[in-house]
Design an enzyme around this catalytic site. Structure first.
Site, mmCIF file in Angstrom:
data_model
loop_
_atom_site.group_PDB
_atom_site.id
_atom_site.type_symbol
_atom_site.label_atom_id
_atom_site.label_comp_id
_atom_site.label_asym_id
_atom_site.label_seq_id
_atom_site.Cartn_x
_atom_site.Cartn_y
_atom_site.Cartn_z
ATOM 1 N N SER A 188 1.306 13.395 -6.245
ATOM 2 C CA SER A 188 2.568 14.149 -5.887
ATOM 3 C C SER A 188 2.854 15.500 -6.786
ATOM 4 C CB SER A 188 3.863 12.966 -6.218
ATOM 5 O OG SER A 188 4.817 13.322 -5.469
ATOM 6 N N ASP A 233 3.069 7.545 4.314
ATOM 7 C CA ASP A 233 3.692 8.534 3.554
ATOM 8 C C ASP A 233 4.664 9.035 4.250
ATOM 9 O OD1 ASP A 233 4.600 10.227 1.447
ATOM 10 O OD2 ASP A 233 2.719 10.593 0.633
ATOM 11 N N HIS A 237 3.688 6.400 -0.446
ATOM 12 C CA HIS A 237 3.494 7.705 -1.211
ATOM 13 C C HIS A 237 3.033 7.493 -2.556
ATOM 14 C CE1 HIS A 237 4.333 11.623 -2.376
ATOM 15 N NE2 HIS A 237 5.137 11.443 -3.381
#
Length: 316
Positions: free
Chosen positions: A104, A238, A266
């Protein structure tokens, strides 16, 4: 300085870099692998993956400045600042080159780390990475709005965190995957009880996201990874960052690998650590380390930066 030889246990260390506390965890021995966490996460979120890799690798996972138990000073929370802090940490503990894994926000930091310090990167792994497109979840766009610091101070309190932890444990005991999210959220929100940590979070968030989406993009520089073995991993469920960002990056990065994890959203390192660890072990084991020396960087840029003489008024 020789690398410390440790068992598979993920051990927490601290170091004072430029007078500020930086926490990092380290396990195993062998070629170095750096794990960079995402927004509101910390090094502890990597534990299952780190302990799996530690049989063959030295695994280093820092708490980014303003995250986890690292210091949260008033200062620069840009991707470049995070990348420089990781460079300084690795240099201070005697690591010159490493394979770099980022999740991320950490994926954006990992790409920035490569761009600033290409000679220090042997491989790159991007997991549900930021910095590859504009789209991002509405929740993160909303969090970037003015006034969120006061709202966070009102909503983050021990009873909420206890409820989230308890709910997460209950769901996981029933085999419901959402329990992982609740536990992760509880761990992530706990530091936000502290005003300095809240400000650090918001500074970091606003450096990469605004109301319109992601502000920072690496898409124009992905071709520079041509000499670095690169793998992109995405959870098929996600909803925070679209999987299409990963597919597009795979097409833009020469010889890259694109892998998906069907049951993950995610947070593949929390939701499916066994599958993610297996992908990492396979990738690290079958690829040779890339190497870009200082003298090579100009050639890499020149191949992708066509230039021509401009004709001035005198030639008209």
């Amino acid at each position: 300085m020789p690398l410390p030889t440790l068992g598979p246990r993920f051990e927490e260390w601290q170091i004072a870099l430029h007078g500020r506390r930086v926490i990092y965890q380290i396990a195993g021995s062998g070629p170095p692998v750096v794990l960079i966490h995402g927004m509101l996460n910390s090094s502890s979120h990597w534990q299952a993956v780190a302990e799996s890799l530690a049989d063959e690798y030295t695994v280093i996972a820092p708490d980014l400045i303003g995250h986890g138990d690292s210091a949260a000073p008033r200062g620069d929370y840009s991707l470049g600042a995070h990348a420089a802090s990781i460079r300084d940490l690795l240099a201070a503990i005697g690591i010159d080159r490493a394979s770099v894994v980022g999740h991320s926000l950490g994926g954006g930091v990992a790409m920035q780390f490569f761009y600033q310090f290409p000679q220090r990167v042997e491989r790159l792994v991007l997991i549900s990475s930021g910095g590859l497109g504009r789209e991002v979840s509405p929740m993160l766009r909303t969090a970037a709005l003015p006034g969120m610091s006061g709202l966070l101070s009102l909503t983050i309190h021990p009873r909420l965190l206890t409820a989230l932890r308890g709910g997460g444990t209950h769901l996981r005991e029933r085999g419901i995957g959402a329990g992982v999210y609740l536990q992760a959220i509880a761990r992530a929100l706990q530091p936000l009880e502290n005003a300095d940590a809240r400000q650090a979070f918001l500074h970091t968030l606003r450096s990469v996201i605004d109301i319109h989406g992601q502000r920072v993009s690496a898409t124009d520089r992905l071709g520079l990874l041509e000499a670095i073995p690169t793998m992109i991993v995405w959870g098929e469920r996600d909803r925070t960052i679209p999987i299409e960002h990963g597919r597009s990056a795979h097409e833009a990065i020469p010889n890259s690998v694109f892998q998906t994890i069907p049951r993950a959203a995610h947070f593949p390192h929390l939701e499916a650590p066994e599958e993610l660890s297996s992908l990492l072990e396979d990738f690290l084991g079958r690829t040779r380390p890339g190497r870009i020396d200082d003298a090579d960087w100009g050639a890499v840029l020149a191949r992708r930066s066509p230039r021509s003489r401009r004709l001035g008024d005198a030639a008209a």
